[in-house]
Design a protein around this motif. Structure first.
Motif, PDB file in Angstrom:
ATOM      1  N   ALA A  42       0.833  -1.213   0.000  1.00  0.00           N
ATOM      2  CA  ALA A  42       0.000   0.000   0.000  1.00  0.00           C
ATOM      3  C   ALA A  42       0.861   1.253   0.000  1.00  0.00           C
ATOM      4  CB  ALA A  42      -0.932  -0.005   1.213  1.00  0.00           C
ATOM      5  N   ASP A  43       1.960   1.250   0.751  1.00  0.00           N
ATOM      6  CA  ASP A  43       2.841   2.413   0.793  1.00  0.00           C
ATOM      7  C   ASP A  43       3.596   2.595  -0.518  1.00  0.00           C
ATOM      8  OD1 ASP A  43       2.017   2.729   3.385  1.00  0.00           O
ATOM      9  OD2 ASP A  43       3.862   1.996   4.302  1.00  0.00           O
ATOM     10  N   VAL A  44       4.075   1.488  -1.082  1.00  0.00           N
ATOM     11  CA  VAL A  44       4.834   1.555  -2.334  1.00  0.00           C
ATOM     12  C   VAL A  44       3.960   2.101  -3.459  1.00  0.00           C
ATOM     13  CG1 VAL A  44       5.988   0.169  -4.111  1.00  0.00           C
ATOM     14  CG2 VAL A  44       6.456  -0.265  -1.692  1.00  0.00           C
ATOM     15  N   VAL A  45       2.690   1.698  -3.480  1.00  0.00           N
ATOM     16  CA  VAL A  45       1.786   2.149  -4.548  1.00  0.00           C
ATOM     17  C   VAL A  45       1.326   3.582  -4.323  1.00  0.00           C
ATOM     18  CG1 VAL A  45      -0.470   1.745  -5.625  1.00  0.00           C
ATOM     19  CG2 VAL A  45       1.037  -0.186  -5.129  1.00  0.00           C
ATOM     20  N   ARG A  46       1.005   3.924  -3.074  1.00  0.00           N
ATOM     21  CA  ARG A  46       0.472   5.261  -2.803  1.00  0.00           C
ATOM     22  C   ARG A  46       1.553   6.326  -2.753  1.00  0.00           C
ATOM     23  NH1 ARG A  46      -3.365   3.203   2.154  1.00  0.00           N
ATOM     24  NH2 ARG A  46      -4.926   2.140   0.874  1.00  0.00           N
ATOM     25  N   ARG A  47       2.726   5.943  -2.204  1.00  0.00           N
ATOM     26  CA  ARG A  47       3.804   6.928  -2.124  1.00  0.00           C
ATOM     27  C   ARG A  47       5.128   6.276  -2.498  1.00  0.00           C
ATOM     28  NH1 ARG A  47       6.350  10.746   2.633  1.00  0.00           N
ATOM     29  NH2 ARG A  47       7.326  12.178   1.184  1.00  0.00           N
ATOM     30  N   PRO A  48       5.326   5.983  -3.770  1.00  0.00           N
ATOM     31  CA  PRO A  48       6.609   5.413  -4.199  1.00  0.00           C
ATOM     32  C   PRO A  48       7.730   6.413  -3.959  1.00  0.00           C
ATOM     33  CG  PRO A  48       5.294   6.079  -6.097  1.00  0.00           C
ATOM     34  CD  PRO A  48       4.412   6.223  -4.898  1.00  0.00           C
ATOM     35  N   ARG A  49       8.885   5.918  -3.489  1.00  0.00           N
ATOM     36  CA  ARG A  49       9.976   6.821  -3.097  1.00  0.00           C
ATOM     37  C   ARG A  49      11.133   6.821  -4.088  1.00  0.00           C
ATOM     38  NH1 ARG A  49       8.846   8.231   2.292  1.00  0.00           N
ATOM     39  NH2 ARG A  49      10.408   9.848   1.950  1.00  0.00           N
ATOM     40  N   HIS A  50      11.246   5.779  -4.911  1.00  0.00           N
ATOM     41  CA  HIS A  50      12.329   5.740  -5.906  1.00  0.00           C
ATOM     42  C   HIS A  50      11.811   6.296  -7.234  1.00  0.00           C
ATOM     43  CE1 HIS A  50      15.448   4.158  -8.592  1.00  0.00           C
ATOM     44  NE2 HIS A  50      16.196   4.007  -7.522  1.00  0.00           N
ATOM     45  N   PRO A  51      12.628   7.044  -7.972  1.00  0.00           N
ATOM     46  CA  PRO A  51      12.166   7.612  -9.251  1.00  0.00           C
ATOM     47  C   PRO A  51      11.650   6.570 -10.232  1.00  0.00           C
ATOM     48  CG  PRO A  51      14.240   8.623  -8.589  1.00  0.00           C
ATOM     49  CD  PRO A  51      13.987   7.516  -7.613  1.00  0.00           C
ATOM     50  N   TYR A  52      12.260   5.379 -10.247  1.00  0.00           N
ATOM     51  CA  TYR A  52      11.786   4.330 -11.147  1.00  0.00           C
ATOM     52  C   TYR A  52      10.400   3.845 -10.730  1.00  0.00           C
ATOM     53  CZ  TYR A  52      11.260  -0.213 -13.371  1.00  0.00           C
ATOM     54  OH  TYR A  52      10.763  -1.291 -14.069  1.00  0.00           O
ATOM     55  N   THR A  53      10.203   3.620  -9.427  1.00  0.00           N
ATOM     56  CA  THR A  53       8.893   3.176  -8.950  1.00  0.00           C
ATOM     57  C   THR A  53       7.846   4.240  -9.217  1.00  0.00           C
ATOM     58  OG1 THR A  53      10.089   2.058  -7.153  1.00  0.00           O
ATOM     59  CG2 THR A  53       7.705   2.115  -7.011  1.00  0.00           C
ATOM     60  N   GLN A  54       8.208   5.496  -9.052  1.00  0.00           N
ATOM     61  CA  GLN A  54       7.271   6.583  -9.333  1.00  0.00           C
ATOM     62  C   GLN A  54       6.823   6.555 -10.793  1.00  0.00           C
ATOM     63  OE1 GLN A  54       9.486  10.031  -8.075  1.00  0.00           O
ATOM     64  NE2 GLN A  54       9.140   9.647  -5.893  1.00  0.00           N
ATOM     65  N   ALA A  55       7.771   6.324 -11.699  1.00  0.00           N
ATOM     66  CA  ALA A  55       7.427   6.247 -13.120  1.00  0.00           C
ATOM     67  C   ALA A  55       6.570   5.021 -13.410  1.00  0.00           C
ATOM     68  CB  ALA A  55       8.708   6.217 -13.956  1.00  0.00           C
ATOM     69  N   LEU A  56       6.894   3.912 -12.751  1.00  0.00           N
ATOM     70  CA  LEU A  56       6.149   2.669 -12.950  1.00  0.00           C
ATOM     71  C   LEU A  56       4.701   2.833 -12.506  1.00  0.00           C
ATOM     72  CD1 LEU A  56       7.094  -0.192 -13.927  1.00  0.00           C
ATOM     73  CD2 LEU A  56       7.206  -0.837 -11.518  1.00  0.00           C
ATOM     74  N   ILE A  57       4.494   3.403 -11.333  1.00  0.00           N
ATOM     75  CA  ILE A  57       3.142   3.589 -10.812  1.00  0.00           C
ATOM     76  C   ILE A  57       2.364   4.602 -11.654  1.00  0.00           C
ATOM     77  CG2 ILE A  57       1.786   4.328  -8.812  1.00  0.00           C
ATOM     78  CD1 ILE A  57       3.253   1.661  -8.425  1.00  0.00           C
ATOM     79  N   SER A  58       3.052   5.637 -12.142  1.00  0.00           N
ATOM     80  CA  SER A  58       2.368   6.669 -12.931  1.00  0.00           C
ATOM     81  C   SER A  58       1.854   6.136 -14.256  1.00  0.00           C
ATOM     82  CB  SER A  58       3.316   7.848 -13.182  1.00  0.00           C
ATOM     83  OG  SER A  58       4.260   7.543 -14.201  1.00  0.00           O
ATOM     84  N   ALA A  59       2.408   5.026 -14.726  1.00  0.00           N
ATOM     85  CA  ALA A  59       1.993   4.461 -16.014  1.00  0.00           C
ATOM     86  C   ALA A  59       0.772   3.560 -15.905  1.00  0.00           C
ATOM     87  CB  ALA A  59       3.153   3.677 -16.626  1.00  0.00           C
TER      88      ALA A  59
END
Length: 317
Positions: free
Chosen positions: A236-253
């Motif tokens: 839930a934390d990784v999806v709602r507030r990703p902290r790494h730039p790669y994860t942020q890009a992954l979730i945004s897609a």
């Protein structure tokens, strides 16, 4: 290692030597999976997810590092100890059509692991019928007489899951378990896997590039990029507030099912692929919109950024 840790990985590496040099498929992994814990291993194709799964099951030998299962060093297991490990750790294959011998009936496919494990003949029939009921295929007599080409993809995946469960394992590696199935049957298989996990107290790692699947099934998520874990935390934390730039890009897609919500995906730079030296620096530096000089010379270590949430980035994003 704590009493609740079933799988512990320390400094795990797998390097492949090719004509073009060394491919660092898995490059220094450290993580643990507790008994009964469900973990997602998330990342794009080529990130090293499947190789990691094969290493955990000793289907591929590591180049370095250590894997411990129930406190025992997996690489050193031999004879009876290795046979016991094979019953306790099982794989659910991605493609059910390739996972089953087309010349075997379902009875032969389900009996094979029982025979290999030395289960008595008198017990095999009861085991097969029980596990088919467990995966919601109650008409055992009909199913056991069927060949793979006579079943649907969803039915075959249930049989593949049944074959993994029939030895009553403690740990399962599920490699893209629903990616080959129609969308209409995926939810049923995922619900089944959740029910089985809860009923048996299984520890499991789900390998996927599908954020939605991992969010639905897994309590904790590891994000992998170029052979390294770059984020580790409660799903839930990784999806709602990703902290790494790669994860942020992954979730945004991930598509958002609300037309009125305008959320543009984060665009990354072109992937330089083999031209990047992964032995030094951050493996994401050539695509990261926040990269700076330190990223070129120093590999970021996983560090805590919130409760039970780790990221491998020099910045606090």
């Amino acid at each position: 290692m704590t009493d609740t840790a079933l799988v512990e990985v320390r400094g795990l590496t797998k390097h492949f030597t090719t004509s073009g040099g060394v491919t660092r498929a898995v490059d220094g992994l450290d993580f643990r999976i507790s008994r009964g814990e469900t973990v997602g291993l998330l990342g794009e194709s080529g990130s090293g997810k499947t190789t990691t799964g094969r290493l955990l099951l000793r289907l591929t030998p590591p180049s370095g590092g250590e894997i411990r299962f129930n406190g025992a060093d997996v690489a050193s297991l031999r004879g009876a100890a290795l046979k016991t490990f094979r019953t306790q750790a099982q794989l659910v294959f991605q493609n059910p059509f390739d996972a089953l011998n087309p010349r075997f009936t379902m009875r032969q496919s389900l009996a094979e692991p029982l025979i290999n494990a030395g289960v008595a003949k008198a017990e095999r029939e009861d085991r097969m019928q029980a596990v088919l009921r467990q995966v919601h295929l109650p008409d055992a007599a009909s199913v056991l007489a069927t060949f793979p080409h006579q079943m649907s993809g969803g039915q075959l995946q249930r049989v593949v899951l049944a074959r993994a469960l029939i030895l009553e394992p403690d740990f399962i590696v599920a490699d893209e378990p629903v990616s080959m199935l129609d969308v209409s049957v995926r939810a049923g298989i995922l619900n089944l896997m959740r029910d089985v996990r809860d009923a048996m107290g299984l520890a499991a790692i789900y390998i996927s590039h599908d954020v939605t699947l991992v969010r639905y099934v897994c309590a904790r998520t590891l994000v992998m990029y170029r052979g390294r874990i770059i984020e580790d935390g409660p799903t839930a934390d990784v999806v709602r507030r990703p902290r790494h730039p790669y994860t942020q890009a992954l979730i945004s897609a991930v598509p958002v099912p609300r037309a009125q919500q305008n959320r543009a995906p984060i665009l990354l730079r072109h992937n330089r692929g083999g031209s990047l030296d992964l032995a030094v620096g951050c493996g994401f530096r050539d695509r990261c919109p926040h990269a700076f000089d330190r990223c070129v010379v120093e590999k970021p270590a996983l560090r805590p950024v919130a409760s039970a949430h780790l990221t491998a980035c020099h910045l606090d994003l």
